[in-house]
Design an enzyme around this catalytic site. Structure first.
Site, PDB file in Angstrom:
ATOM      1  N   SER A 112      54.358  79.867 -11.586  1.00 20.31           N
ATOM      2  CA  SER A 112      54.011  79.926  -9.839  1.00 20.31           C
ATOM      3  C   SER A 112      54.576  78.743  -8.893  1.00 20.31           C
ATOM      4  CB  SER A 112      52.040  79.818  -9.941  1.00 20.31           C
ATOM      5  OG  SER A 112      51.856  78.512 -10.130  1.00 20.31           O
ATOM      6  N   ASP A 128      44.212  72.434  -3.986  1.00 29.02           N
ATOM      7  CA  ASP A 128      43.990  73.298  -5.242  1.00 29.02           C
ATOM      8  C   ASP A 128      44.596  72.159  -6.641  1.00 29.02           C
ATOM      9  OD1 ASP A 128      46.913  73.573  -5.725  1.00 29.02           O
ATOM     10  OD2 ASP A 128      47.245  75.727  -5.519  1.00 29.02           O
ATOM     11  N   HIS A 134      49.641  73.353  -7.232  1.00 28.15           N
ATOM     12  CA  HIS A 134      50.592  73.522  -6.866  1.00 28.15           C
ATOM     13  C   HIS A 134      51.425  72.661  -5.777  1.00 28.15           C
ATOM     14  CE1 HIS A 134      48.868  77.744  -8.002  1.00 28.15           C
ATOM     15  NE2 HIS A 134      50.305  77.739  -8.362  1.00 28.15           N
TER      16      HIS A 134
END
Length: 294
Positions: free
Chosen positions: A41, A257, A260
Site C-alpha cells: 500500500s 494508523d 502509512h
C-alpha cells in the site's frame, strides 16, 4: 535454382529482422530513464491527495498507466504526465511521485523520467513470486483479489509486461520497492526479494550493475511504526543483494494508523529515493526541494 531461391528467402527474412531491430532501437530513447515500482500500500499510494500534489508536474516526468484510469482518460500501456495517482485510480500519493519530481529537477533538461507502478495493498512479497503466487492469491481477501484481477490475475507478469512496454520507449535504470508490512519479522524476506529481483533482471534482459534495487524502510520507530521491527531485516538486504540500497524512513511523518506515511512523509521518502538514485547515476542532488511544476 531452388537453392538460390531458398538462400534469397533466408536473406530477405534476416534483412527484415535486422530492420525491425533497427527501428526498435531508434524508437527507444537512451534519454528516457524508466523506473519500475512495486510493493504494497505505501508504494501504491494511500488515498487522499493534497492540493500541492495535484499538479501540474514537469512534462519530463511521465507515468506509464499500468491499468485503465477511466476518470482521468488514461489507457493501460500509454504514457501520461505523472500527476497522481500513479498506480491505480483509487490510490494516492506514493514515494514514486516525489522520486520522479526530484529527479527531473536535478537531471539535465534533455533527460526524461518515467515510472511504472504495479503495487497491491496489503500483500505479502509472495504475491510477486512468479512461481508460487497462485497459492497466496487464492487465500487473499476479496478486496485484494479485485486489485489482483486488475493486473490480469498475476501482478508479477503484469509488471514484466509493462516493463517491456516501457522498454520500447526508454531504458530501465532502476527498480523501486516498498513492501514488508505484511512480512514483518520474516527473516527469509531478503531471499524472497532477491529471487524476484533476479527474475525481473532475467525476464527484462537487464544487468544488476545497470539496474539497482532501491528499497524503502517502513514507518519507523520514531513515528511509532506498527511494523518498525521489520526495518532491521530490510537493512540487511544489501548483504543478499549487493546492488540493493536501503532508503531511510527516519523522521518521515506517518498517519495515525502507524502503517502509512502522511503526505509530507511520502514527499520526503520520495526525495530520499531520488537522492540515492541521482548519486548512483553520477549526479549531485541539489538542495532545492521540487515544487509541482519544477
Amino acid at each position: 535454382m531452388n537453392r538460390i531461391q531458398d538462400g534469397l528467402a533466408r536473406f530477405a527474412c534476416l534483412l527484415g529482422t535486422l530492420c525491425v531491430g533497427l527501428l526498435a532501437a531508434r524508437a527507444q530513447s537512451t534519454n528516457f530513464y524508466v523506473f519500475l515500482c512495486f510493493g504494497q500500500s505505501n508504494m501504491e499510494g494511500f488515498p487522499g491527495l493534497e492540493a500541492q500534489d495535484k499538479g501540474p508536474v514537469n512534462e519530463r516526468f511521465q507515468v506509464l498507466a499500468a491499468v485503465d484510469f477511466p476518470t482521468l482518460g488514461r489507457k493501460q500501456g500509454q504514457w501520461y504526465p505523472a500527476i497522481p495517482p500513479l498506480c491505480r485510480p483509487s490510490a494516492g500519493l506514493s514515494p514514486a511521485d516525489y522520486f520522479g519530481r526530484t529527479l527531473v529537477s536535478n537531471l539535465p533538461p534533455h533527460l526524461k523520467v518515467g515510472v511504472v507502478n504495479v503495487s497491491v495493498a496489503g500483500c505479502k512479497i509472495e504475491l510477486f513470486d512468479p512461481d508460487n503466487f497462485q497459492s497466496y492469491a487464492a487465500t487473499a481477501p476479496p478486496w485484494m483479489q479485485n486489485i489482483i484481477k486488475g493486473y490480469g490475475g498475476n501482478p508479477y507478469a503484469h509488471l514484466v509486461a509493462m516493463g517491456r512496454r516501457a522498454q520500447q520507449d526508454g531504458v530501465i535504470k532502476g527498480i523501486l520497492l516498498h513492501q514488508g508490512e505484511s512480512n514483518t519479522n520474516d527473516k527469509d524476506w531478503p531471499r524472497k526479494v532477491n529471487a524476484i529481483y533476479q527474475r525481473l533482471l532475467h525476464d527484462l534482459q537487464l544487468r544488476a550493475e545497470d539496474v539497482p534495487l532501491l528499497v524503502g524502510e517502513l514507518v519507523p520507530a520514531d513515528q511509532k511504526g506498527a511494523c518498525a521491527s521489520m526495518n532491521k531485516i530490510i537493512q540487511t538486504l544489501p548483504q543478499t543483494i549487493p546492488t540493493a540500497h536501503v532508503i531511510s524512513a527516519q523522521g518521515c511523518a506517518a498517519r495515525a494508523d502507524r502503517l502509512h506515511f502522511a503526505p509530507e512523509g511520502y514527499r520526503e521518502l520520495g526525495r530520499r529515493y531520488a537522492a540515492k538514485m541521482l548519486s548512483l547515476l553520477g549526479y549531485e542532488p541539489g538542495r532545492a526541494r521540487p515544487g509541482n511544476a519544477q
